[in-house]
Write a protein that holds these residues in place. Structure first.
Motif, short mmCIF file in Angstrom:
data_model
loop_
_atom_site.label_atom_id
_atom_site.label_comp_id
_atom_site.label_asym_id
_atom_site.label_seq_id
_atom_site.Cartn_x
_atom_site.Cartn_y
_atom_site.Cartn_z
N MET A 45 0.83 -1.20 0.00
CA MET A 45 0.00 0.00 0.00
C MET A 45 0.87 1.26 0.00
SD MET A 45 -3.24 -0.97 2.39
CE MET A 45 -3.90 0.66 2.22
N LYS A 46 1.94 1.26 0.82
CA LYS A 46 2.84 2.42 0.84
C LYS A 46 3.54 2.59 -0.50
CE LYS A 46 3.80 2.59 5.77
NZ LYS A 46 4.83 2.51 6.80
N THR A 47 3.93 1.49 -1.11
CA THR A 47 4.62 1.55 -2.40
C THR A 47 3.69 2.07 -3.49
OG1 THR A 47 6.05 -0.29 -1.74
CG2 THR A 47 5.90 0.19 -4.10
N VAL A 48 2.45 1.60 -3.51
CA VAL A 48 1.48 2.07 -4.50
C VAL A 48 1.23 3.56 -4.32
CG1 VAL A 48 -0.94 1.93 -5.20
CG2 VAL A 48 0.36 -0.15 -4.88
N LYS A 49 1.05 4.00 -3.07
CA LYS A 49 0.77 5.41 -2.81
C LYS A 49 1.95 6.28 -3.22
CE LYS A 49 -0.95 8.51 0.74
NZ LYS A 49 -1.59 8.62 2.04
N SER A 50 3.15 5.89 -2.86
CA SER A 50 4.31 6.71 -3.21
C SER A 50 4.59 6.69 -4.71
CB SER A 50 5.54 6.28 -2.42
OG SER A 50 5.93 4.97 -2.75
N SER A 51 4.33 5.56 -5.37
CA SER A 51 4.51 5.49 -6.82
C SER A 51 3.51 6.38 -7.53
CB SER A 51 4.36 4.05 -7.32
OG SER A 51 5.37 3.23 -6.77
N ALA A 52 2.26 6.37 -7.08
CA ALA A 52 1.23 7.23 -7.68
C ALA A 52 1.59 8.70 -7.47
CB ALA A 52 -0.14 6.92 -7.07
N ALA A 53 2.09 9.02 -6.28
CA ALA A 53 2.47 10.40 -6.00
C ALA A 53 3.65 10.84 -6.86
CB ALA A 53 2.83 10.55 -4.52
N GLU A 54 4.60 9.96 -7.07
CA GLU A 54 5.76 10.27 -7.91
C GLU A 54 5.32 10.55 -9.35
OE1 GLU A 54 9.71 10.91 -9.02
OE2 GLU A 54 8.94 10.61 -7.00
N ILE A 55 4.39 9.75 -9.87
CA ILE A 55 3.88 9.98 -11.23
C ILE A 55 3.18 11.33 -11.30
CG2 ILE A 55 2.16 9.19 -12.92
CD1 ILE A 55 2.87 6.30 -11.94
N GLU A 56 2.32 11.62 -10.32
CA GLU A 56 1.62 12.91 -10.31
C GLU A 56 2.61 14.07 -10.22
OE1 GLU A 56 -1.70 13.68 -10.73
OE2 GLU A 56 -1.76 11.59 -11.34
N TYR A 57 3.63 13.92 -9.39
CA TYR A 57 4.66 14.95 -9.25
C TYR A 57 5.35 15.20 -10.59
CZ TYR A 57 9.22 16.91 -8.13
OH TYR A 57 10.36 17.67 -8.10
N ARG A 58 5.72 14.14 -11.28
CA ARG A 58 6.41 14.27 -12.56
C ARG A 58 5.49 14.83 -13.65
NH1 ARG A 58 11.42 11.06 -13.15
NH2 ARG A 58 11.97 10.43 -11.04
N LEU A 59 4.19 14.65 -13.49
CA LEU A 59 3.22 15.23 -14.43
C LEU A 59 2.92 16.68 -14.10
CD1 LEU A 59 0.70 12.27 -14.82
CD2 LEU A 59 2.31 13.11 -16.54
N GLY A 60 3.48 17.18 -12.99
CA GLY A 60 3.29 18.57 -12.60
C GLY A 60 2.06 18.82 -11.74
N ASN A 61 1.50 17.76 -11.16
CA ASN A 61 0.32 17.90 -10.32
C ASN A 61 0.74 18.18 -8.88
OD1 ASN A 61 -2.03 17.64 -8.85
ND2 ASN A 61 -2.71 15.82 -9.92
N PRO A 62 0.33 19.30 -8.31
CA PRO A 62 0.73 19.64 -6.94
C PRO A 62 0.24 18.65 -5.88
CG PRO A 62 -0.76 21.31 -7.83
CD PRO A 62 -0.47 20.32 -8.92
N GLU A 63 -0.83 17.89 -6.16
CA GLU A 63 -1.28 16.89 -5.19
C GLU A 63 -0.21 15.83 -4.98
OE1 GLU A 63 -5.05 15.05 -6.00
OE2 GLU A 63 -5.99 16.96 -6.42
N GLY A 64 0.52 15.50 -6.03
CA GLY A 64 1.59 14.52 -5.91
C GLY A 64 2.69 15.02 -5.00
N ILE A 65 3.01 16.29 -5.08
CA ILE A 65 4.06 16.86 -4.23
C ILE A 65 3.65 16.79 -2.77
CG2 ILE A 65 5.30 18.98 -3.65
CD1 ILE A 65 5.03 19.74 -6.66
N ALA A 66 2.42 17.16 -2.48
CA ALA A 66 1.94 17.12 -1.09
C ALA A 66 1.95 15.69 -0.56
CB ALA A 66 0.53 17.70 -1.01
#
Length: 71
Positions: A45-66
């Motif tokens: 679960m932690k890996t999925v969450k952090s991977s999803a956040a990393e993708i969002e961050y790289r796409l420029g989505n501020p939710e991923g950064i938070a």
């Protein structure tokens, strides 16, 4: 799972139950050979969450950064 913005958003949700439910639904649709148990479930679960956040961050989505900062 990671190609869909909808699934990434659910995986990054701060509500543990929303995140867990989204991963359970994904497993139901795409079952694995064996069920995850104990610490492997928490790790996954932690890996999925952090991977999803990393993708969002790289796409420029501020939710991923938070999410990355909170994780």
């Amino acid at each position: 799972m990671f190609t869909s913005p909808h699934w990434r958003k659910l995986a990054m949700d701060d509500d543990f139950y929303v995140s867990a439910e989204s991963i359970a639904k994904f497993h139901h649709r795409f079952p694995t050979k064996g069920p995850l148990r104990g610490t492997s479930r928490v790790w996954f679960m932690k890996t999925v969450k952090s991977s999803a956040a990393e993708i969002e961050y790289r796409l420029g989505n501020p939710e991923g950064i938070a999410t990355l900062i909170a994780t």
